[in-house]
Design a protein around this motif. Structure first.
Motif, PDB file in Angstrom:
ATOM      1  N   ASP A  54      -2.325  -2.839  -9.931  1.00 12.24           N
ATOM      2  CA  ASP A  54      -3.938  -2.789  -9.718  1.00 12.24           C
ATOM      3  C   ASP A  54      -4.866  -3.492  -9.944  1.00 12.24           C
ATOM      4  O   ASP A  54      -5.980  -2.721  -9.387  1.00 12.24           O
ATOM      5  CB  ASP A  54      -3.833  -2.306 -11.791  1.00 12.24           C
ATOM      6  N   ALA A  55      -4.384  -4.580  -9.979  1.00 11.30           N
ATOM      7  CA  ALA A  55      -5.743  -5.772  -8.867  1.00 11.30           C
ATOM      8  C   ALA A  55      -5.668  -5.692  -7.098  1.00 11.30           C
ATOM      9  O   ALA A  55      -6.477  -6.267  -6.865  1.00 11.30           O
ATOM     10  CB  ALA A  55      -5.301  -7.270  -9.484  1.00 11.30           C
ATOM     11  N   VAL A  56      -4.791  -5.121  -6.049  1.00  9.84           N
ATOM     12  CA  VAL A  56      -4.925  -5.205  -5.058  1.00  9.84           C
ATOM     13  C   VAL A  56      -5.886  -4.417  -4.644  1.00  9.84           C
ATOM     14  O   VAL A  56      -5.400  -2.897  -5.560  1.00  9.84           O
ATOM     15  CB  VAL A  56      -3.078  -5.813  -4.381  1.00  9.84           C
ATOM     16  N   THR A  57      -6.844  -4.633  -3.557  1.00  9.53           N
ATOM     17  CA  THR A  57      -7.604  -3.620  -3.725  1.00  9.53           C
ATOM     18  C   THR A  57      -7.881  -3.953  -2.212  1.00  9.53           C
ATOM     19  O   THR A  57      -8.268  -2.356  -1.357  1.00  9.53           O
ATOM     20  CB  THR A  57      -8.905  -4.441  -3.789  1.00  9.53           C
ATOM     21  N   GLU A  58      -7.118  -4.500  -1.383  1.00 10.96           N
ATOM     22  CA  GLU A  58      -6.626  -4.018  -0.160  1.00 10.96           C
ATOM     23  C   GLU A  58      -5.377  -4.440   0.630  1.00 10.96           C
ATOM     24  O   GLU A  58      -4.777  -5.248  -0.453  1.00 10.96           O
ATOM     25  CB  GLU A  58      -7.534  -5.266   0.936  1.00 10.96           C
ATOM     26  N   LEU A  59      -4.999  -3.831   1.683  1.00  8.56           N
ATOM     27  CA  LEU A  59      -3.349  -4.217   2.043  1.00  8.56           C
ATOM     28  C   LEU A  59      -3.420  -3.019   3.413  1.00  8.56           C
ATOM     29  O   LEU A  59      -3.640  -1.962   3.641  1.00  8.56           O
ATOM     30  CB  LEU A  59      -2.012  -3.218   0.481  1.00  8.56           C
ATOM     31  N   GLY A  60      -3.354  -4.121   4.286  1.00  7.38           N
ATOM     32  CA  GLY A  60      -3.468  -3.736   5.364  1.00  7.38           C
ATOM     33  C   GLY A  60      -5.097  -3.350   6.282  1.00  7.38           C
ATOM     34  O   GLY A  60      -5.554  -3.462   6.001  1.00  7.38           O
ATOM     35  N   SER A  61      -4.328  -3.503   8.174  1.00  6.94           N
ATOM     36  CA  SER A  61      -5.801  -3.224   8.896  1.00  6.94           C
ATOM     37  C   SER A  61      -5.786  -2.353  10.224  1.00  6.94           C
ATOM     38  O   SER A  61      -4.029  -2.124  10.398  1.00  6.94           O
ATOM     39  CB  SER A  61      -5.667  -4.669   9.121  1.00  6.94           C
ATOM     40  N   ASP A  62      -6.202  -2.476  10.272  1.00  8.81           N
ATOM     41  CA  ASP A  62      -6.000  -1.832  12.581  1.00  8.81           C
ATOM     42  C   ASP A  62      -4.183  -2.220  12.893  1.00  8.81           C
ATOM     43  O   ASP A  62      -4.545  -1.233  13.788  1.00  8.81           O
ATOM     44  CB  ASP A  62      -7.255  -1.547  12.885  1.00  8.81           C
ATOM     45  N   ASP A  63      -4.832  -3.524  13.061  1.00  9.59           N
ATOM     46  CA  ASP A  63      -3.622  -4.464  13.509  1.00  9.59           C
ATOM     47  C   ASP A  63      -2.342  -4.207  13.179  1.00  9.59           C
ATOM     48  O   ASP A  63      -1.410  -4.294  13.647  1.00  9.59           O
ATOM     49  CB  ASP A  63      -4.193  -5.399  13.590  1.00  9.59           C
ATOM     50  N   ARG A  64      -2.654  -4.028  11.266  1.00  8.20           N
ATOM     51  CA  ARG A  64      -1.388  -4.244  11.205  1.00  8.20           C
ATOM     52  C   ARG A  64      -1.064  -3.297   9.724  1.00  8.20           C
ATOM     53  O   ARG A  64      -1.329  -3.500   8.479  1.00  8.20           O
ATOM     54  CB  ARG A  64      -0.992  -6.178  10.021  1.00  8.20           C
ATOM     55  N   PRO A  65      -0.715  -1.605   9.716  1.00  7.50           N
ATOM     56  CA  PRO A  65      -0.457  -1.493   8.404  1.00  7.50           C
ATOM     57  C   PRO A  65      -0.199  -1.366   7.046  1.00  7.50           C
ATOM     58  O   PRO A  65       0.531  -2.819   7.561  1.00  7.50           O
ATOM     59  CB  PRO A  65       0.342  -0.477   9.136  1.00  7.50           C
ATOM     60  N   GLY A  66      -0.481  -1.582   6.084  1.00  2.78           N
ATOM     61  CA  GLY A  66       0.020  -2.128   5.167  1.00  2.78           C
ATOM     62  C   GLY A  66       1.643  -1.178   4.601  1.00  2.78           C
ATOM     63  O   GLY A  66       1.688   0.105   4.572  1.00  2.78           O
ATOM     64  N   VAL A  67       2.273  -1.745   4.299  1.00  2.72           N
ATOM     65  CA  VAL A  67       2.870  -1.097   3.290  1.00  2.72           C
ATOM     66  C   VAL A  67       4.014  -2.020   2.344  1.00  2.72           C
ATOM     67  O   VAL A  67       3.572  -3.505   2.337  1.00  2.72           O
ATOM     68  CB  VAL A  67       4.711  -1.408   4.592  1.00  2.72           C
ATOM     69  N   VAL A  68       4.556  -1.519   1.625  1.00  2.29           N
ATOM     70  CA  VAL A  68       4.213  -1.635  -0.041  1.00  2.29           C
ATOM     71  C   VAL A  68       5.802  -1.487   0.131  1.00  2.29           C
ATOM     72  O   VAL A  68       6.492  -0.209   0.579  1.00  2.29           O
ATOM     73  CB  VAL A  68       3.564  -0.984  -0.949  1.00  2.29           C
ATOM     74  N   LEU A  69       6.760  -2.633  -0.335  1.00  3.01           N
ATOM     75  CA  LEU A  69       8.021  -2.357  -0.516  1.00  3.01           C
ATOM     76  C   LEU A  69       8.752  -2.735  -1.600  1.00  3.01           C
ATOM     77  O   LEU A  69       8.345  -4.046  -2.032  1.00  3.01           O
ATOM     78  CB  LEU A  69       9.132  -3.838   0.298  1.00  3.01           C
ATOM     79  N   ALA A  70       8.704  -1.441  -2.316  1.00  6.15           N
ATOM     80  CA  ALA A  70       9.361  -1.713  -3.854  1.00  6.15           C
ATOM     81  C   ALA A  70      10.835  -1.593  -3.824  1.00  6.15           C
ATOM     82  O   ALA A  70      11.605  -0.496  -3.395  1.00  6.15           O
ATOM     83  CB  ALA A  70       8.881  -0.164  -4.574  1.00  6.15           C
ATOM     84  N   GLY A  71      11.643  -2.673  -4.738  1.00  8.84           N
ATOM     85  CA  GLY A  71      12.760  -2.447  -5.477  1.00  8.84           C
ATOM     86  C   GLY A  71      13.177  -2.119  -5.656  1.00  8.84           C
ATOM     87  O   GLY A  71      12.152  -1.536  -6.856  1.00  8.84           O
ATOM     88  N   GLU A  72      14.482  -1.567  -6.193  1.00  7.45           N
ATOM     89  CA  GLU A  72      14.934  -1.367  -7.243  1.00  7.45           C
ATOM     90  C   GLU A  72      14.631  -1.415  -8.438  1.00  7.45           C
ATOM     91  O   GLU A  72      14.461  -0.891  -9.802  1.00  7.45           O
ATOM     92  CB  GLU A  72      16.775  -1.472  -7.539  1.00  7.45           C
ATOM     93  N   ARG A  73      14.252  -3.087  -8.943  1.00  4.56           N
ATOM     94  CA  ARG A  73      14.374  -3.812  -9.687  1.00  4.56           C
ATOM     95  C   ARG A  73      12.857  -3.276 -10.569  1.00  4.56           C
ATOM     96  O   ARG A  73      12.260  -3.725 -11.941  1.00  4.56           O
ATOM     97  CB  ARG A  73      13.839  -5.279  -9.998  1.00  4.56           C
ATOM     98  N   LEU A  74      12.049  -2.790  -9.696  1.00  7.02           N
ATOM     99  CA  LEU A  74      10.468  -2.531 -10.158  1.00  7.02           C
ATOM    100  C   LEU A  74      10.666  -1.250 -11.400  1.00  7.02           C
ATOM    101  O   LEU A  74       9.908  -1.294 -12.413  1.00  7.02           O
ATOM    102  CB  LEU A  74       9.440  -1.780  -9.344  1.00  7.02           C
ATOM    103  N   ALA A  75      11.467  -0.669 -11.507  1.00  9.87           N
ATOM    104  CA  ALA A  75      11.733   0.201 -12.092  1.00  9.87           C
ATOM    105  C   ALA A  75      11.998   0.023 -13.374  1.00  9.87           C
ATOM    106  O   ALA A  75      11.684   0.800 -14.526  1.00  9.87           O
ATOM    107  CB  ALA A  75      13.166   1.838 -11.648  1.00  9.87           C
ATOM    108  N   ALA A  76      12.884  -1.552 -13.979  1.00  6.86           N
ATOM    109  CA  ALA A  76      12.495  -1.610 -15.618  1.00  6.86           C
ATOM    110  C   ALA A  76      10.904  -2.120 -15.513  1.00  6.86           C
ATOM    111  O   ALA A  76      10.751  -2.470 -16.535  1.00  6.86           O
ATOM    112  CB  ALA A  76      13.967  -2.982 -14.663  1.00  6.86           C
TER     113      ALA A  76
END
Length: 823
Positions: A487-509
């Protein structure tokens, strides 16, 4: 001239790349600026001999075998030859350059023959016993570019052999030609400095790190937690790649050494089965026995690299406990045992047990299967068992949000984020350690990081060794606080580097964790990718092996979705969502279900193995039924009424689906009588007069699963009392899983199991100077060597299921729960 191509990530046109005209052996061509001469020659079909050159490694010019004659225009435009032959693997083309290779230049030919003679001066004449014999570049090029006889009359240099680089990689130093492919791979690709050049001049050789020679401090590049079980501090999960790229027989596999000749082997392409990465592999076998596996070449997925687990862990498919025939439990008198029987008898017994309990059975298909197997399990559960009590997951998850996220964002979505995207992205890892849980992702991320085109952040309690090699920024999160950090992350990615969130299966716990990842992606305009651990997990989602999901992302509760499925399967699925894994086990225990059909599930992988065993015991005590589909006897076998053997990956064809959503079809390596899960389930359905159609379901365009407001809200993480810490854990790549059975050489490179705490936590718990600690949970305890490093305070990290030592399940505690930690 220039050439312009669209960027594969954004679709926008890239900056124009100047084209340079160059003449090679009288053939004039245009190549992009920055192209190496050796690549330009390949473009026009001219092969220049080489040893150190590799397209995925930086140029080194170490072996000098690729020498060519080069002439370039001077300032007045006059063509001037360079005074000496040049290494074509390090020289970039320039306008007007004229190159003459060994085909058209006597000077280049003589230079290459001279280098070859030099390389063979100390090289042993042991081709008949060398593992590389028959597929050796040095052997081949010695024949094409070497002298027919040697002029060397002195004694060749020798070394004691073999030198053990690790328990699975052996080095014959006298064969080494110092091409440095292995050292460059370890530095540029794997990030594990386990092998390097030592000494200088005529004494120079390749070897493991020697502090006396290199002045090397063992704890600098690799943390103490990454010492392997053999005690070597330079363990690598990717060391087997050095064997494959070695152009001579200097590096060999301890498992394959002296086992076969290349010309005795039959090769077949396949796909690795140990994770959701879908790495391309080549299976080499002889007389029906797999002897080795090599990396295939697939630029879109694993390029030319695979993990050691994908390379060496294949003996599990032919272990001594492989099921050769169906088993049926005989009851009566003092005997209550499983006995071998015919397929006809086993199917008849299984069908009879199912027929009496239709509508009261559940299905736990696991995540090992192909897409075809997953569709068969889904159809079998819905049309034969007549239930939605089906769940492929064999891990912890905190609430119903995971199923909703998978149904809304994963199932039926096709190929989303790709490996190529990761090379040029601002990547946030959450609930995922790529080196341990998705090795091919780790290598692609590291490639982008080293190239300066990717940036990685990780939400975790500590910066692991793998994350350090990715130069990742750590967003410290104690277990259970990941959603708050996201929730505290406000920025991810830019014009040169698109943002990608890689969520592992462990996050479901983590309650609210996946929902926070989805919200982050939407808030920042980033793309979300779900990364499971097992090869069949993504296919299971696509096939609807979840209690509220049908194939293609169709909700079970949607009438139109059920009608589409019924039109293909010939029977309509039940309309009420079923129970998940926890609900199924609870119902088996209290009599709410009369049995289960289970396949590909190891009880020790479940969140509470003892509760799962108790559930199966309760089923048998109540006169219920357990039917197991397995390759080998498993922890389920002692509780089964019928065991139906299924084919391992090497004996069947099918398609895995990668975490990207990319289908990875493969053919059978051996043609045997073994049947896939798909084939066995169809036989069982036919026995029950309930066969289903093979028709393909159309893409689903209707509504998706959405949060209904009933999911539990986030919970406040527990606060440790005196002597306590919050438990954090994840699985290691090489652990106690059964897919690594019968591989003693690979086992030696597994990371040792340690308990890790922060300096503040060590002080609070009175662990200063302690060599080991005991971690105690509600059910049991386990002792580990202690490692103190920077990490979240109040947290203790231990591996989930180490190869040797106690698994976290023995503690009776899960990640995010409190445990006691004592000296």
């Amino acid at each position: 001239m220039t050439t312009t191509q669209p960027d594969s990530r954004t679709g926008k046109a890239k900056a124009p790349v100047p084209l340079i005209e160059v003449t090679i052996d009288g053939v004039t061509t245009e190549v992009a600026k920055g192209t190496l001469v050796i690549r330009a020659a390949e473009d026009v079909g001219i092969a220049i001999p080489r040893f150190c050159d590799h397209p995925l490694l930086k140029p080194a010019g170490a072996c000098r075998q690729c020498l060519v004659d080069v002439a370039m225009p001077d300032r007045e435009g006059n063509l001037k030859p360079m005074p000496k032959p040049q290494a074509s693997c390090t020289l970039e083309v320039t306008p007007g350059m004229v190159v003459n290779t060994q085909l058209t230049s006597e000077t280049a030919d003589a230079a290459q023959r001279g280098v070859m003679e030099f390389l063979l001066i100390n090289h042993p004449l042991d081709c008949p016993i060398c593992d590389k014999g028959g597929e050796c570049p040095l052997q081949n090029q010695a024949m094409s570019h070497g002298r027919g006889t040697t002029r060397f009359v002195d004694v060749k240099r020798t070394f004691p052999k073999p030198l053990s680089i690790s328990t699975q990689v052996l080095l014959d130093r006298e064969r080494c030609i110092l091409c440095q492919r292995c050292t460059r791979f370890s530095d540029e690709i794997a990030g594990d400095p386990f092998i390097d050049l030592q000494m200088r001049g005529a004494r120079q050789q390749i070897g493991t790190f020697d502090a006396d020679v290199l002045g090397f401090e063992g704890g600098a590049p690799v943390g103490p937690a990454e010492i392997d079980e053999s005690g070597k501090p330079f363990a690598s999960y990717f060391s087997g790649n050095t064997i494959q790229i070695c152009p001579v027989g200097a590096l060999t596999s301890a498992a394959y050494r002296f086992r076969a000749r290349p010309f005795d082997l039959v090769s077949a392409p396949s796909i690795a089965e140990h994770d959701a990465c879908g790495a391309d592999i080549r299976v080499d076998h002889r007389r029906g026995v797999v002897l080795r596996r090599l990396a295939g070449n697939d630029p879109a997925v694993n390029e030319e690299w695979i993990s050691d687990k994908d390379r060496f862990a294949f003996h599990w498919q032919s272990g001594a406990d492989r099921l050769a025939a169906p088993l049926v439990r005989e009851h009566g008198g003092a005997q209550d045992a499983l006995v071998e029987t015919s397929w006809a008898d086993a199917l008849d017994v299984a069908a009879g047990l199912i027929r009496e309990r239709r509508g009261a059975l559940a299905a736990l298909p696991g995540g090992r299967g192909t897409l075809e197997d997953a569709h068969a399990w889904s159809a079998f559960a819905r049309t034969v068992l007549r239930t939605n009590d089906v769940d492929f997951r064999s891990r912890a998850y905190g609430d119903a949000v995971e199923e909703q996220v998978l149904g809304a964002h994963v199932a039926g979505s096709g190929i989303g984020v790709t490996y190529a995207d990761l090379e040029h992205a601002d990547v946030l890892l959450v609930g995922l350690e790529p080196e341990e849980e998705a090795a091919t992702i780790f290598l692609r991320l590291r490639k982008g990081v080293l190239a300066g085109t990717a940036h990685v952040r990780t939400v975790a309690p500590l910066l692991s060794g793998g994350a350090s090699k990715l130069r990742a920024d750590l967003l410290v999160a104690a277990p259970g606080t990941e959603a708050e950090v996201l929730d505290a992350v406000t920025e991810l990615g830019s014009d040169d580097r698109p943002g990608v969130v890689l969520a592992g299966e462990r996050l479901a716990a983590v309650p609210g964790g996946l929902a926070a990842a989805v919200a982050l992606a939407e808030r920042t305009g980033s793309r979300l990718a779900w990364v499971p651990r097992r090869a069949g997990d993504r296919a299971a989602v696509e096939a609807g092996l979840l209690p509220s999901l049908l194939p293609g992302g169709r909700p079970v509760s949607d009438e139109a979705a059920r009608a589409e499925v019924a039109a293909v399967w010939g029977a309509s699925p039940p309309e009420t969502p079923g129970r998940d894994l926890a609900g199924i086990l609870a119902a088996l225990t209290d009599g709410g279900l009369a049995g289960v059909v289970i396949g590909g599930v190891d009880l020790d992988d479940l969140p509470d193995p003892e509760a799962a065993r108790a559930a199966l015991v309760a089923v048998r005590a109540a006169g219920g039924v357990v039917i197991s589909l397995e390759v080998r006897t498993s922890s389920v076998t002692p509780y089964a009424d019928v065991v139906l053997p299924v084919a391992p990956p090497v004996e069947k064809s099918g398609s895995y689906v990668t975490w990207e959503g990319r289908p990875r079809p493969f053919a059978e390596v051996f043609a045997t009588s073994a049947m896939s899960d798909d084939a066995v389930l169809r036989l069982l359905a036919t026995e029950l007069d309930a066969p289903w159609s093979d028709g393909v379901l159309p893409a689903w365009s209707g509504p998706r699963l959405t949060a209904d407001g009933s999911a539990p809200s986030r919970v406040e993480p527990p606060s440790p009392a005196a002597g306590q810490a919050v438990l954090a854990t994840w699985k290691l790549l090489l652990d106690g899983g059964r897919g690594q059975d019968d591989e003693p050489h690979l086992a030696g490179t597994a990371r040792r199991a340690v308990a890790t705490v922060s300096p503040v936590t060590a002080l609070q718990l009175g662990l200063e100077g302690a060599a080991s600690v005991t971690v105690r949970g509600p059910r049991g305890e386990a002792t580990y060597p202690l490692v103190v490093q920077a990490m979240a305070d109040g947290v203790v990290w231990v591996p989930t299921r180490p190869r040797h030592g106690s698994a976290v399940a023995t503690l009776g505690a899960r990640t995010g729960e409190l445990v006691e930690v004592v000296r």
